[in-house]
Design a protein around this motif. Sequence first.
Motif, PDB file in Angstrom:
ATOM      1  N   THR A 182       4.681 -11.291  -4.628  1.00  9.75           N
ATOM      2  CA  THR A 182       4.216 -11.497  -3.315  1.00  9.75           C
ATOM      3  C   THR A 182       3.605 -10.065  -2.973  1.00  9.75           C
ATOM      4  N   VAL A 183       3.109 -10.122  -1.839  1.00 11.47           N
ATOM      5  CA  VAL A 183       2.264  -9.240  -0.915  1.00 11.47           C
ATOM      6  C   VAL A 183       2.858  -8.902   0.257  1.00 11.47           C
ATOM      7  N   SER A 184       3.230  -7.450   0.290  1.00  7.96           N
ATOM      8  CA  SER A 184       4.146  -6.930   1.684  1.00  7.96           C
ATOM      9  C   SER A 184       3.200  -7.560   2.851  1.00  7.96           C
ATOM     10  N   GLN A 185       3.742  -7.982   3.932  1.00  7.66           N
ATOM     11  CA  GLN A 185       3.200  -8.235   5.137  1.00  7.66           C
ATOM     12  C   GLN A 185       3.550  -7.192   6.173  1.00  7.66           C
ATOM     13  N   THR A 186       3.746  -6.014   5.828  1.00  2.40           N
ATOM     14  CA  THR A 186       3.984  -4.943   6.631  1.00  2.40           C
ATOM     15  C   THR A 186       2.764  -4.007   6.857  1.00  2.40           C
ATOM     16  N   ASN A 187       2.713  -3.958   8.078  1.00  4.14           N
ATOM     17  CA  ASN A 187       1.449  -3.055   8.518  1.00  4.14           C
ATOM     18  C   ASN A 187       1.741  -1.522   8.571  1.00  4.14           C
ATOM     19  N   THR A 188       1.157  -0.750   7.446  1.00  5.29           N
ATOM     20  CA  THR A 188       1.568   0.527   7.380  1.00  5.29           C
ATOM     21  C   THR A 188       0.791   1.526   7.738  1.00  5.29           C
ATOM     22  N   ASP A 189      -0.727   0.875   8.533  1.00  7.84           N
ATOM     23  CA  ASP A 189      -1.356   1.863   9.322  1.00  7.84           C
ATOM     24  C   ASP A 189      -0.676   2.452  10.267  1.00  7.84           C
ATOM     25  N   PRO A 190      -0.841   4.252  10.172  1.00  9.11           N
ATOM     26  CA  PRO A 190       0.091   4.753  10.988  1.00  9.11           C
ATOM     27  C   PRO A 190      -0.208   4.862  12.652  1.00  9.11           C
ATOM     28  N   TRP A 191      -1.507   4.243  12.963  1.00  6.53           N
ATOM     29  CA  TRP A 191      -1.535   4.162  14.296  1.00  6.53           C
ATOM     30  C   TRP A 191      -1.438   2.981  15.081  1.00  6.53           C
ATOM     31  N   ASP A 192      -0.802   3.054  16.458  1.00  7.96           N
ATOM     32  CA  ASP A 192      -0.273   1.849  17.048  1.00  7.96           C
ATOM     33  C   ASP A 192      -1.417   1.277  18.071  1.00  7.96           C
ATOM     34  N   PHE A 193      -1.982   2.170  18.799  1.00  4.99           N
ATOM     35  CA  PHE A 193      -3.117   1.852  19.711  1.00  4.99           C
ATOM     36  C   PHE A 193      -4.246   2.797  19.798  1.00  4.99           C
ATOM     37  N   ILE A 194      -5.336   2.398  20.365  1.00  2.00           N
ATOM     38  CA  ILE A 194      -6.212   3.423  20.497  1.00  2.00           C
ATOM     39  C   ILE A 194      -7.175   3.296  21.796  1.00  2.00           C
ATOM     40  N   LEU A 195      -7.480   4.153  22.572  1.00  2.00           N
ATOM     41  CA  LEU A 195      -8.349   4.217  23.833  1.00  2.00           C
ATOM     42  C   LEU A 195      -9.756   4.410  23.503  1.00  2.00           C
ATOM     43  N   THR A 196     -10.505   3.589  24.130  1.00  2.00           N
ATOM     44  CA  THR A 196     -12.055   3.486  24.062  1.00  2.00           C
ATOM     45  C   THR A 196     -12.734   3.610  25.439  1.00  2.00           C
ATOM     46  N   PRO A 197     -14.169   3.911  25.550  1.00  2.08           N
ATOM     47  CA  PRO A 197     -14.703   3.690  26.940  1.00  2.08           C
ATOM     48  C   PRO A 197     -14.647   2.350  27.340  1.00  2.08           C
ATOM     49  N   GLY A 198     -13.959   2.115  28.532  1.00  2.00           N
ATOM     50  CA  GLY A 198     -14.138   0.633  29.038  1.00  2.00           C
ATOM     51  C   GLY A 198     -12.720  -0.059  28.680  1.00  2.00           C
ATOM     52  N   ASN A 199     -11.902   0.758  27.890  1.00  4.41           N
ATOM     53  CA  ASN A 199     -10.444  -0.065  27.386  1.00  4.41           C
ATOM     54  C   ASN A 199      -9.469   0.941  27.625  1.00  4.41           C
ATOM     55  N   VAL A 215       0.946  -1.112   0.123  1.00  2.74           N
ATOM     56  CA  VAL A 215      -0.003  -0.147  -0.016  1.00  2.74           C
ATOM     57  C   VAL A 215       0.708   1.254  -0.077  1.00  2.74           C
ATOM     58  N   ASP A 216       1.750   1.388   0.817  1.00  4.56           N
ATOM     59  CA  ASP A 216       2.611   2.433   0.995  1.00  4.56           C
ATOM     60  C   ASP A 216       4.320   2.232   0.944  1.00  4.56           C
ATOM     61  N   PRO A 217       4.867   3.182   0.086  1.00  3.22           N
ATOM     62  CA  PRO A 217       6.114   2.890   0.077  1.00  3.22           C
ATOM     63  C   PRO A 217       7.071   3.500   1.233  1.00  3.22           C
ATOM     64  N   THR A 218       6.761   3.016   2.416  1.00  6.70           N
ATOM     65  CA  THR A 218       7.421   3.445   3.714  1.00  6.70           C
ATOM     66  C   THR A 218       8.824   2.826   3.775  1.00  6.70           C
ATOM     67  N   LEU A 219       9.689   3.359   4.504  1.00 10.25           N
ATOM     68  CA  LEU A 219      10.947   2.928   4.781  1.00 10.25           C
ATOM     69  C   LEU A 219      10.991   1.519   5.033  1.00 10.25           C
ATOM     70  N   GLU A 220      10.040   1.019   5.846  1.00  6.65           N
ATOM     71  CA  GLU A 220       9.979  -0.315   6.556  1.00  6.65           C
ATOM     72  C   GLU A 220       9.578  -1.255   5.292  1.00  6.65           C
ATOM     73  N   VAL A 221       8.634  -0.903   4.212  1.00  6.31           N
ATOM     74  CA  VAL A 221       8.232  -1.466   3.278  1.00  6.31           C
ATOM     75  C   VAL A 221       9.426  -1.654   2.612  1.00  6.31           C
ATOM     76  N   ILE A 222      10.175  -0.776   2.224  1.00  9.87           N
ATOM     77  CA  ILE A 222      11.197  -0.709   1.454  1.00  9.87           C
ATOM     78  C   ILE A 222      12.283  -1.965   1.510  1.00  9.87           C
ATOM     79  N   ASP A 223      12.553  -1.817   3.091  1.00  7.49           N
ATOM     80  CA  ASP A 223      13.589  -2.786   3.590  1.00  7.49           C
ATOM     81  C   ASP A 223      13.080  -4.117   3.473  1.00  7.49           C
ATOM     82  N   GLU A 224      11.617  -4.380   3.821  1.00 11.18           N
ATOM     83  CA  GLU A 224      11.111  -5.711   3.276  1.00 11.18           C
ATOM     84  C   GLU A 224      11.369  -6.201   1.978  1.00 11.18           C
ATOM     85  N   ALA A 225      11.058  -5.235   1.091  1.00 10.91           N
ATOM     86  CA  ALA A 225      11.265  -5.678  -0.508  1.00 10.91           C
ATOM     87  C   ALA A 225      12.595  -5.801  -0.740  1.00 10.91           C
ATOM     88  N   LEU A 226      13.579  -5.075  -0.221  1.00 12.95           N
ATOM     89  CA  LEU A 226      14.957  -5.637  -0.422  1.00 12.95           C
ATOM     90  C   LEU A 226      15.275  -6.899   0.096  1.00 12.95           C
TER      91      LEU A 226
END
Length: 356
Positions: A339-356, A122-133
Amino acid sequence: MSKEPTFPASDDVTEAVAHGAVEQTAHTEELVAAGLDDDIATVHDLHGAPDEEFDPSEEFDPSEDVEELIDQDATPLQTPVLSDVLVAVEELWPESLAEDWDRVGLVVGRPEAEVDRIMFAVDPTLEVIDEALEWGAQLLITHHPLLMKGVNSVAATSGKGRAVHRLIEGGCALLTVHTNGDSAVGGVSDVLADVLGLTDAQPLMPSAHGLVEEGIGRVGLLPGAEKLGDLAARIFLTLPAVAGGVRVAGDRDALVHKVAVCGGAGDSLFDAVRASDADVYVTADLRHHPASEAREARIDGRPYLIDLSHFASEWLWLPAAAQALATVLADQGFEAELTVSQTNTDPWDFILTPGN
């Protein structure tokens, strides 16, 4: 960013990959029969979908399916050069379908360089590029562009500059298939519509330079009326698991039948969604004011909204895109490992919700 990826292993995704290949086959046959292939793009006859199920949680290798398409007595397949791959990509996702503001096509790479390993992401991030190389890719095809605006320098003092340097130093080309991949038959929104089981799907915003079935977004019908909460839960279980999850605006028990979808950020299409009279709109990156105004435009609060992760909504297209490219290359006498990259390039790491 270093997140442990969790990708779906759902039969829905497998069926969407297969259906996307069938859609592209039917579309190709229609173009050839109508004599329109030269007007839009040079079109080759595709050979359908893979017989074996695809598990997105494992490394994707469409070449295994492509081998079944080749007669054992036929001329051995050749390794393509980058220019050969560009021809195949143009057949599937013509640059003429890209929006005027978009920047698609080849970013880095020599047209004469051999390409026997191709990775989709999805994204040409540095982590994805490292995975590709690390995997040994000579070509990285990403949905999102690396450079959307003009630059005066690609020095390795910025993230974009480091990305360009790593690609060139690693001998890996970069190709962007963005809004042309959205608009094309079998593209991002088509795959999302297939995953939801929509029928009679049509573009929300027809392409200015394509055919009637090409354009941004899709709107179609569910097999039957479904509760909004059940539809949202079904989507949630189909997408890659990311921190933001799925947000829903509307009555959980409300029945919906007509569904509009747009992979990626879609709040610029609200006028088209309203014109389509969709019961619910499934897209990503919905902002507060456009979402609020859309809900208040009608007394009944429709269209209801299902807001997805931008990354997750577009990742579903990658397996179908890789399979389609492998098939076209084989049809042209070429063979490459995909192949398809297995790197998660969603920018968010965690979320707080009511009760969590």
